[in-house]
Design an enzyme around this catalytic site. Structure first.
Site, short mmCIF file in Angstrom:
data_model
loop_
_atom_site.label_atom_id
_atom_site.label_comp_id
_atom_site.label_asym_id
_atom_site.label_seq_id
_atom_site.Cartn_x
_atom_site.Cartn_y
_atom_site.Cartn_z
N THR A 97 0.86 -1.19 0.00
CA THR A 97 0.00 0.00 0.00
C THR A 97 0.89 1.24 0.00
OG1 THR A 97 -1.61 -1.25 1.28
CG2 THR A 97 -1.88 1.13 1.27
N GLU A 164 -2.02 -15.01 -8.50
CA GLU A 164 -1.74 -16.20 -7.69
C GLU A 164 -2.74 -16.26 -6.53
OE1 GLU A 164 0.23 -18.84 -8.25
OE2 GLU A 164 -1.03 -19.43 -6.57
N LEU A 230 -13.07 -13.33 0.64
CA LEU A 230 -12.55 -14.17 1.74
C LEU A 230 -12.48 -13.36 3.03
CD1 LEU A 230 -9.72 -16.04 -0.20
CD2 LEU A 230 -11.74 -17.11 0.82
N CYS A 279 -1.76 -9.38 2.41
CA CYS A 279 -2.60 -9.07 1.25
C CYS A 279 -4.04 -8.64 1.51
CB CYS A 279 -2.59 -10.25 0.29
SG CYS A 279 -0.95 -10.49 -0.42
N LYS A 342 -0.75 -16.36 10.84
CA LYS A 342 -1.52 -17.61 10.87
C LYS A 342 -0.52 -18.72 11.15
CE LYS A 342 -2.59 -19.52 6.80
NZ LYS A 342 -2.96 -19.77 5.39
N ARG A 349 3.61 -10.25 8.46
CA ARG A 349 3.15 -9.00 7.85
C ARG A 349 1.68 -8.77 8.21
NH1 ARG A 349 5.20 -9.85 1.78
NH2 ARG A 349 4.56 -11.98 2.28
P1 NAD Z 1 7.61 -10.49 -1.09
O1 NAD Z 1 7.87 -9.15 -0.52
O2 NAD Z 1 7.78 -11.71 -0.26
O3 NAD Z 1 8.51 -10.70 -2.39
C1 NAD Z 1 8.70 -9.73 -3.38
C2 NAD Z 1 10.16 -9.76 -3.80
O4 NAD Z 1 10.32 -8.89 -4.94
C3 NAD Z 1 11.13 -9.25 -2.73
O5 NAD Z 1 12.07 -10.27 -2.42
C4 NAD Z 1 11.79 -8.02 -3.37
O6 NAD Z 1 13.17 -7.88 -3.02
C5 NAD Z 1 11.63 -8.32 -4.84
N1 NAD Z 1 11.70 -7.14 -5.71
C6 NAD Z 1 11.10 -5.94 -5.56
N2 NAD Z 1 11.41 -5.13 -6.59
C7 NAD Z 1 12.22 -5.84 -7.41
C8 NAD Z 1 12.87 -5.54 -8.65
N3 NAD Z 1 12.73 -4.35 -9.24
N4 NAD Z 1 13.66 -6.49 -9.21
C9 NAD Z 1 13.80 -7.71 -8.61
N5 NAD Z 1 13.21 -8.05 -7.45
C10 NAD Z 1 12.42 -7.12 -6.86
O7 NAD Z 1 6.12 -10.42 -1.68
P2 NAD Z 1 5.14 -11.66 -1.94
O8 NAD Z 1 4.43 -11.99 -0.67
O9 NAD Z 1 5.85 -12.71 -2.70
O10 NAD Z 1 4.06 -10.98 -2.88
C11 NAD Z 1 4.36 -10.63 -4.21
C12 NAD Z 1 3.06 -10.30 -4.93
O11 NAD Z 1 2.21 -11.45 -4.93
C13 NAD Z 1 2.25 -9.18 -4.26
O12 NAD Z 1 1.63 -8.43 -5.28
C14 NAD Z 1 1.20 -9.93 -3.46
O13 NAD Z 1 0.03 -9.17 -3.32
C15 NAD Z 1 0.94 -11.13 -4.34
N6 NAD Z 1 0.46 -12.34 -3.61
C16 NAD Z 1 1.04 -12.72 -2.42
C17 NAD Z 1 0.62 -13.88 -1.78
C18 NAD Z 1 1.21 -14.33 -0.47
O14 NAD Z 1 0.70 -15.29 0.10
N7 NAD Z 1 2.24 -13.71 0.06
C19 NAD Z 1 -0.36 -14.68 -2.38
C20 NAD Z 1 -0.90 -14.29 -3.60
C21 NAD Z 1 -0.48 -13.11 -4.21
C1 UGA Z 2 -4.91 -15.22 1.41
C2 UGA Z 2 -5.85 -15.99 0.50
O1 UGA Z 2 -6.43 -17.09 1.22
C3 UGA Z 2 -5.12 -16.52 -0.73
O2 UGA Z 2 -6.04 -17.15 -1.61
C4 UGA Z 2 -4.44 -15.34 -1.43
O3 UGA Z 2 -3.69 -15.80 -2.55
C5 UGA Z 2 -3.51 -14.65 -0.46
O4 UGA Z 2 -4.27 -14.19 0.69
C6 UGA Z 2 -2.88 -13.41 -1.04
O5 UGA Z 2 -3.36 -12.86 -2.01
O6 UGA Z 2 -1.89 -13.02 -0.41
P1 UGA Z 2 -3.10 -15.88 3.25
O7 UGA Z 2 -3.21 -14.44 3.63
O8 UGA Z 2 -1.76 -16.46 3.03
O9 UGA Z 2 -3.94 -16.15 1.91
O10 UGA Z 2 -3.81 -16.78 4.37
P2 UGA Z 2 -5.34 -17.08 4.76
O11 UGA Z 2 -5.46 -18.50 5.07
O12 UGA Z 2 -6.28 -16.52 3.76
O13 UGA Z 2 -5.51 -16.27 6.12
C7 UGA Z 2 -5.53 -14.85 6.15
C8 UGA Z 2 -5.85 -14.38 7.55
O14 UGA Z 2 -7.20 -14.66 7.89
C9 UGA Z 2 -4.99 -15.06 8.64
O15 UGA Z 2 -4.64 -14.13 9.62
C10 UGA Z 2 -5.94 -16.11 9.20
O16 UGA Z 2 -5.63 -16.49 10.49
C11 UGA Z 2 -7.25 -15.36 9.12
N1 UGA Z 2 -8.45 -16.24 9.11
C12 UGA Z 2 -8.62 -17.13 8.11
C13 UGA Z 2 -9.38 -16.12 10.12
O17 UGA Z 2 -9.24 -15.29 11.04
N2 UGA Z 2 -10.49 -16.93 10.09
C14 UGA Z 2 -10.70 -17.83 9.09
O18 UGA Z 2 -11.76 -18.53 9.12
C15 UGA Z 2 -9.74 -17.93 8.09
#
Ligand code: NAD
Ligand code: UGA
Length: 467
Positions: A97, A164, A230, A279, A342, A349
């Site tokens: 953000t 993803e 969700l 997220c 979780k 984060r």
């Molecule tokens: P993260 O912060 O763990 O990883 C991102 C990586 O990108 C970092 O290691 C950073 O150093 C690197 N980076 C940034 N700028 C760069 C550049 N210019 N060149 C090369 N590397 C660079 O983030 P994340 O959790 O993997 O999330 C990435 C994206 O996926 C976000 O948009 C998030 O919303 C989405 N997403 C995350 C999850 C999740 O569970 N964490 C699930 C679904 C979608």
């Molecule tokens: C969530 C989504 O489930 C994924 O599909 C998505 O890809 C991801 O965000 C993303 O875009 O980053 P994540 O945040 O890793 O995944 O984990 P969740 O299992 O969704 O839990 C999110 C939060 O909700 C946690 O703090 C969990 O403890 C809480 N939660 C979940 C509750 O408080 N109650 C529930 O019933 C379920």
């Protein structure tokens, strides 16, 4: 013949984080015919991926990495070389953000994203398919295409959206057996061809009926909406948990009764101290900002409510602690059982633990934090107040001498603790606040604890009606 030409395709992923690392590890494992390289600007992260100590904790991940690393999976800090070599580039950089300027606190900060787009344009010597893996506002693909087409290879980049859906803690099963894979593309001959290339990658292990194709804007928006729906379910049940506490209803019973309706389903109805993670909040605020941008203020307010209830729930949890412990926490020793957002991850984060810890320190409580995987991140999150907190990996040692313990992460090992032993080391009266409703409350109350949960009547030894 060079090593590279032995592979059918060369795939690059920019961003070796929670998404880039596991996603590419699974593609490499399932498709040994492709060379998969993951790059990052953070050399420490790359070193960890190349070491024996994973940069993230994710069950099952390391086995997948071990199978493919060095065979067709490579981690490197050389972003430019990676771009030159690949035909397909996934972009999985962070999109936090915005913390400044227009849209501060709501819109997505696209600076990392845009830098990547420019870098691809400047380094590419051949046509590329660019795949948006990061979660992005609607129409970002269009912006990316505009940046890419401002160069010499103007018509040789195709941009696809492939959001993803993995959740942390279950990333490997989510990736190997996804509910769906979503691919958005332009409906032009080049767009359709690029889409087919990506479909062919996933078809190596995902059944055809689970691979959905849409236009780019639907794909980008679907990701934000999936997370919003969700999170909305959690805020809905959390809002009801407040009402349950006032009416002696039990939120778990209500959730069960509601969730048995086939149209609603039982998942994501666990009342809690609040949702965390990198997220949900970010993506909903992004959706809210988009609605505001398009003048849809009522729609924006509706979704904003999901985040507001989540903040209310975290706040309510601390208020319950304060009220239960006779309106003062000053000098009281309190243990936070769990700090990850979780279970089964070390990720903290936006963890509710951050808010709870800060509020308790403000109340001058003596804080001890324990977590099996997240203590390193907890120390970073609370760096400015870390001198007022003890970080203790052993949960028994952490609760020793405490007035209260607050369970914030649903680690199964916490449900299995020997609470007789815990109680014998605690100060009386001993308080337990279960922010995840995973403990056996009746048993703990009978043992002598004063038990406070989410959306259930409190079980105390102070109220004669209940003792
Ligand atoms: P993260 O912060 O763990 O990883 C991102 C990586 O990108 C970092 O290691 C950073 O150093 C690197 N980076 C940034 N700028 C760069 C550049 N210019 N060149 C090369 N590397 C660079 O983030 P994340 O959790 O993997 O999330 C990435 C994206 O996926 C976000 O948009 C998030 O919303 C989405 N997403 C995350 C999850 C999740 O569970 N964490 C699930 C679904 C979608
Ligand atoms: C969530 C989504 O489930 C994924 O599909 C998505 O890809 C991801 O965000 C993303 O875009 O980053 P994540 O945040 O890793 O995944 O984990 P969740 O299992 O969704 O839990 C999110 C939060 O909700 C946690 O703090 C969990 O403890 C809480 N939660 C979940 C509750 O408080 N109650 C529930 O019933 C379920």
């Amino acid at each position: 013949m060079s090593v590279n030409s032995d592979f059918e395709k060369r795939i690059l992923c920019i961003g070796a984080g929670y998404v880039g690392g596991p996603t590419m590890a699974v593609i490499a494992q399932r498709c040994p015919q492709y060379k998969v390289t993951v790059v990052d600007i953070n050399p420490d992260r790359i070193n960890r991926w190349n070491s024996d100590i994973p940069p993230i904790y994710e069950p099952g991940l390391w086995e997948v990495v071990a199978e493919a690393r060095g065979r067709n999976l490579f981690f490197s800090a050389d972003v430019e070389a990676g771009i030159r070599e690949a035909e397909i580039i996934f972009v999985s950089v962070n999109t936090p953000t915005k913390t400044y300027g227009a849209g501060k606190g709501m819109a997505a900060d696209l600076q990392y994203w845009e830098k990547t787009a420019r870098q691809i344009r400047d380094c590419a010597e051949s046509p590329k398919i660019i795949v948006e893996k990061s979660t992005l506002p609607v129409k970002t693909a269009q912006a990316m295409k505009r940046i890419l087409t401002a160069g010499e290879l103007a018509d040789r980049f195709e941009v696809l959206s492939n959001p993803e859906f993995l959740a942390e803690g279950t990333a490997i099963s989510d990736l190997t057996d996804p509910d769906r894979v979503l691919i958005g593309s332009d409906e032009t001959p080049a767009g359709r061809q690029a889409r087919q290339t990506l479909v062919d990658i996933y078809a190596n292990w995902v059944p055809a009926e689970k691979i959905l194709t849409t236009n780019i804007w639907s794909s980008e928006l679907s990701k934000l909406v999936a997370n919003a729906f969700l999170a909305q379910r959690i805020s809905s049940i959390n809002a009801i948990s407040a009402l349950c506490e006032k009416t002696d209803a039990d939120v778990a019973e209500v959730a069960r009764a509601v969730g048995m309706d086939n149209r609603l389903g039982p998942k994501f109805l666990n009342a809690s101290v609040g949702f965390g993670g990198s997220c949900f909040q970010k993506d909903i605020l992004n959706l809210v900002y988009l609605c505001q941008y398009y003048g849809l203020h009522e729609v924006a307010d509706y979704w904003k409510g999901v985040v507001d209830i989540n903040n209310y729930q975290k706040d309510r949890f601390v208020t319950t602690m304060l009220t239960a412990m006779f309106n003062t926490l000053a000098g009281k020793k309190i243990c936070l059982l769990g700090f990850a957002f979780k279970a089964d991850t070390g990720d903290t984060r936006e963890s509710p633990g951050i808010v709870v810890a800060r509020r308790l320190v403000e109340e001058r409580a003596e804080l001890v934090i324990t977590d099996p995987q997240a203590l390193e991140n907890a120390q970073k999150d609370l760096a400015d107040i870390a001198d007022q907190i003890r970080f203790e990996p052993n949960p028994y040692a952490a609760m020793e001498g405490c007035d209260a313990a607050a369970l914030l992460t649903e680690w199964q090992e916490y449900a299995a603790l020997d609470f007789e032993r815990v109680l014998s080391g605690m100060t009386r009266p001993a308080f337990l606040f279960d922010g995840r409703n995973i403990l056996d409350h009746q048993r703990l109350w009978k043992m002598g604890f004063n038990v406070f949960s989410i959306g259930r009547p409190a079980l105390t030894h102070f109220d004669p009606a209940r003792s």
